[in-house]
Design a protein around this motif. Structure first.
Motif, PDB file in Angstrom:
ATOM      1  N   VAL A 118      -2.371   4.352   3.089  1.00 37.62           N
ATOM      2  CA  VAL A 118      -2.848   3.392   3.466  1.00 37.62           C
ATOM      3  C   VAL A 118      -3.416   2.133   2.766  1.00 37.62           C
ATOM      4  CG1 VAL A 118      -4.758   2.694   5.186  1.00 37.62           C
ATOM      5  CG2 VAL A 118      -3.822   4.767   5.283  1.00 37.62           C
ATOM      6  N   GLY A 119      -2.696   0.959   2.917  1.00 36.99           N
ATOM      7  CA  GLY A 119      -2.741   0.165   1.964  1.00 36.99           C
ATOM      8  C   GLY A 119      -3.735  -0.726   2.322  1.00 36.99           C
ATOM      9  N   PHE A 120      -4.127  -0.879   3.568  1.00 35.97           N
ATOM     10  CA  PHE A 120      -5.269  -1.776   4.306  1.00 35.97           C
ATOM     11  C   PHE A 120      -5.255  -1.341   5.796  1.00 35.97           C
ATOM     12  CE2 PHE A 120      -6.269  -5.640   6.461  1.00 35.97           C
ATOM     13  CZ  PHE A 120      -7.411  -5.938   6.040  1.00 35.97           C
ATOM     14  N   MET A 121      -6.508  -1.496   6.096  1.00 39.88           N
ATOM     15  CA  MET A 121      -6.891  -1.134   7.844  1.00 39.88           C
ATOM     16  C   MET A 121      -7.948  -1.972   8.270  1.00 39.88           C
ATOM     17  SD  MET A 121      -7.986   2.339   9.987  1.00 39.88           S
ATOM     18  CE  MET A 121      -9.443   2.153   9.301  1.00 39.88           C
ATOM     19  N   ASP A 122      -7.870  -2.650   9.041  1.00 45.44           N
ATOM     20  CA  ASP A 122      -8.951  -3.370   9.582  1.00 45.44           C
ATOM     21  C   ASP A 122      -8.886  -3.563  11.180  1.00 45.44           C
ATOM     22  OD1 ASP A 122     -10.921  -5.260  10.164  1.00 45.44           O
ATOM     23  OD2 ASP A 122      -9.518  -7.334   9.511  1.00 45.44           O
ATOM     24  N   ARG A 123      -9.887  -2.923  11.441  1.00 45.28           N
ATOM     25  CA  ARG A 123     -10.502  -2.544  12.999  1.00 45.28           C
ATOM     26  C   ARG A 123     -10.738  -3.775  13.656  1.00 45.28           C
ATOM     27  NH1 ARG A 123     -15.140  -0.376  10.333  1.00 45.28           N
ATOM     28  NH2 ARG A 123     -16.949  -1.110  11.224  1.00 45.28           N
ATOM     29  N   THR A 125      -3.400   4.445  12.557  1.00 50.82           N
ATOM     30  CA  THR A 125      -3.367   4.720  11.219  1.00 50.82           C
ATOM     31  C   THR A 125      -3.673   6.375  11.065  1.00 50.82           C
ATOM     32  OG1 THR A 125      -4.822   2.818  10.440  1.00 50.82           O
ATOM     33  CG2 THR A 125      -4.995   4.907   9.005  1.00 50.82           C
ATOM     34  N   ASP A 126      -4.239   7.043  11.998  1.00 56.95           N
ATOM     35  CA  ASP A 126      -4.125   8.543  12.089  1.00 56.95           C
ATOM     36  C   ASP A 126      -2.856   9.118  12.440  1.00 56.95           C
ATOM     37  OD1 ASP A 126      -5.517  11.224  12.220  1.00 56.95           O
ATOM     38  OD2 ASP A 126      -5.021  11.028  14.337  1.00 56.95           O
ATOM     39  N   VAL A 127      -2.076   8.458  13.236  1.00 54.94           N
ATOM     40  CA  VAL A 127      -0.774   8.977  13.600  1.00 54.94           C
ATOM     41  C   VAL A 127       0.205   8.703  12.312  1.00 54.94           C
ATOM     42  CG1 VAL A 127       1.315   8.319  15.246  1.00 54.94           C
ATOM     43  CG2 VAL A 127      -0.961   8.465  16.026  1.00 54.94           C
ATOM     44  N   ALA A 128       0.062   7.523  11.828  1.00 52.43           N
ATOM     45  CA  ALA A 128       1.014   7.295  10.654  1.00 52.43           C
ATOM     46  C   ALA A 128       0.833   8.374   9.377  1.00 52.43           C
ATOM     47  CB  ALA A 128       0.619   5.718  10.019  1.00 52.43           C
ATOM     48  N   THR A 138       2.018   2.025   2.800  1.00 49.45           N
ATOM     49  CA  THR A 138       3.052   2.295   1.590  1.00 49.45           C
ATOM     50  C   THR A 138       3.681   3.490   1.491  1.00 49.45           C
ATOM     51  OG1 THR A 138       1.622   2.341   0.070  1.00 49.45           O
ATOM     52  CG2 THR A 138       1.950  -0.149   0.631  1.00 49.45           C
ATOM     53  N   GLY A 139       4.952   3.345   0.829  1.00 48.22           N
ATOM     54  CA  GLY A 139       5.532   4.869   0.299  1.00 48.22           C
ATOM     55  C   GLY A 139       6.872   4.501   0.293  1.00 48.22           C
ATOM     56  N   GLY A 140       7.664   5.530   0.320  1.00 55.68           N
ATOM     57  CA  GLY A 140       9.233   5.629   0.196  1.00 55.68           C
ATOM     58  C   GLY A 140       9.642   4.989   1.465  1.00 55.68           C
ATOM     59  N   PHE A 141      10.958   4.423   1.641  1.00 55.08           N
ATOM     60  CA  PHE A 141      11.459   3.966   2.643  1.00 55.08           C
ATOM     61  C   PHE A 141      11.395   5.031   3.893  1.00 55.08           C
ATOM     62  CE2 PHE A 141      15.042   2.854   5.658  1.00 55.08           C
ATOM     63  CZ  PHE A 141      14.598   1.737   6.091  1.00 55.08           C
ATOM     64  N   SER A 142      11.875   5.881   3.729  1.00 51.20           N
ATOM     65  CA  SER A 142      12.203   6.995   5.020  1.00 51.20           C
ATOM     66  C   SER A 142      10.746   7.432   5.517  1.00 51.20           C
ATOM     67  CB  SER A 142      12.946   8.238   4.308  1.00 51.20           C
ATOM     68  OG  SER A 142      12.443   8.951   3.552  1.00 51.20           O
ATOM     69  N   GLN A 143       9.895   7.601   4.395  1.00 45.63           N
ATOM     70  CA  GLN A 143       8.430   7.978   4.836  1.00 45.63           C
ATOM     71  C   GLN A 143       7.684   6.830   5.861  1.00 45.63           C
ATOM     72  OE1 GLN A 143       9.218   8.370   1.754  1.00 45.63           O
ATOM     73  NE2 GLN A 143       9.728  10.519   1.565  1.00 45.63           N
ATOM     74  N   GLU A 184       7.796   0.131  -3.824  1.00 43.34           N
ATOM     75  CA  GLU A 184       7.620   0.926  -2.537  1.00 43.34           C
ATOM     76  C   GLU A 184       7.853   0.024  -1.290  1.00 43.34           C
ATOM     77  OE1 GLU A 184       3.578   2.459  -2.398  1.00 43.34           O
ATOM     78  OE2 GLU A 184       4.129   4.024  -4.022  1.00 43.34           O
ATOM     79  N   THR A 185       8.246   0.841  -0.379  1.00 44.79           N
ATOM     80  CA  THR A 185       8.372  -0.048   1.080  1.00 44.79           C
ATOM     81  C   THR A 185       7.089  -0.263   1.598  1.00 44.79           C
ATOM     82  OG1 THR A 185      10.291   1.052   1.229  1.00 44.79           O
ATOM     83  CG2 THR A 185       9.301   0.346   3.247  1.00 44.79           C
TER      84      THR A 185
END
Length: 143
Positions: free
Chosen positions: A99-104, A88-91, A112-117, A71-72
């Motif tokens: 969401v693989g990781f988010m740190d405030r 994160t919300d916008v993404a 992560t996901g497909g390249f175009s996504q 995955e990309t």
């Protein structure tokens, strides 16, 4: 022609008298970080080595048992750090990404996901932060 000076030279010029009196003594410096409004890192890549996914811990926790190899990956960093929640919300609303990781506390986000996504999500985050929130933003780097 304008003279270019180093940081040390500038400090010496600004604090010459104090500098002379403090030479040879132990100094204690305190650095204060004042975060601006910036999205200063946006990178999209598809690793060729599966260990990258493991080292990013994309195989543990809520992702236990999932296989993200191939995955990309999109990585972003913003200040102030709490704004990563908005990123994160916008993404996740812009494209089908995980969401693989988010740190405030550090302002870091890994998706992560497909390249175009992933590209769509990162582009939307950068656009939103630039146009709606008036943040300084970087260019998106791809590799």
């Amino acid at each position: 022609m304008e003279e270019r000076i180093t940081r040390e030279e500038l400090l010496e010029r600004l604090f010459h008298d104090d500098y002379e009196n403090l030479k040879g003594k132990k100094l204690r410096l305190t650095r204060v970080r004042v975060p601006g409004k910036s999205l200063d890192f946006a990178h999209v890549f598809t690793p060729s080595d599966g260990s990258v996914y493991e080292n990013l811990a994309l195989h543990i926790g809520v992702h236990e048992g999932e296989d993200h190899r191939g995955e990309t990956i999109g990585i972003m960093r913003v200040t102030p750090w709490e704004a990563i929640v908005v990123a994160t919300d916008v993404a996740v609303k812009a494209a089908h990404v995980e969401v693989g990781f988010m740190d405030r506390f550090s302002g870091a986000l890994i998706i992560t996901g497909g390249f175009s996504q992933v590209m769509t999500a990162v582009e939307d985050v950068v656009r939103f932060f630039r146009d709606e929130l008036h943040f300084d933003v970087c260019k998106i780097h791809r590799s």
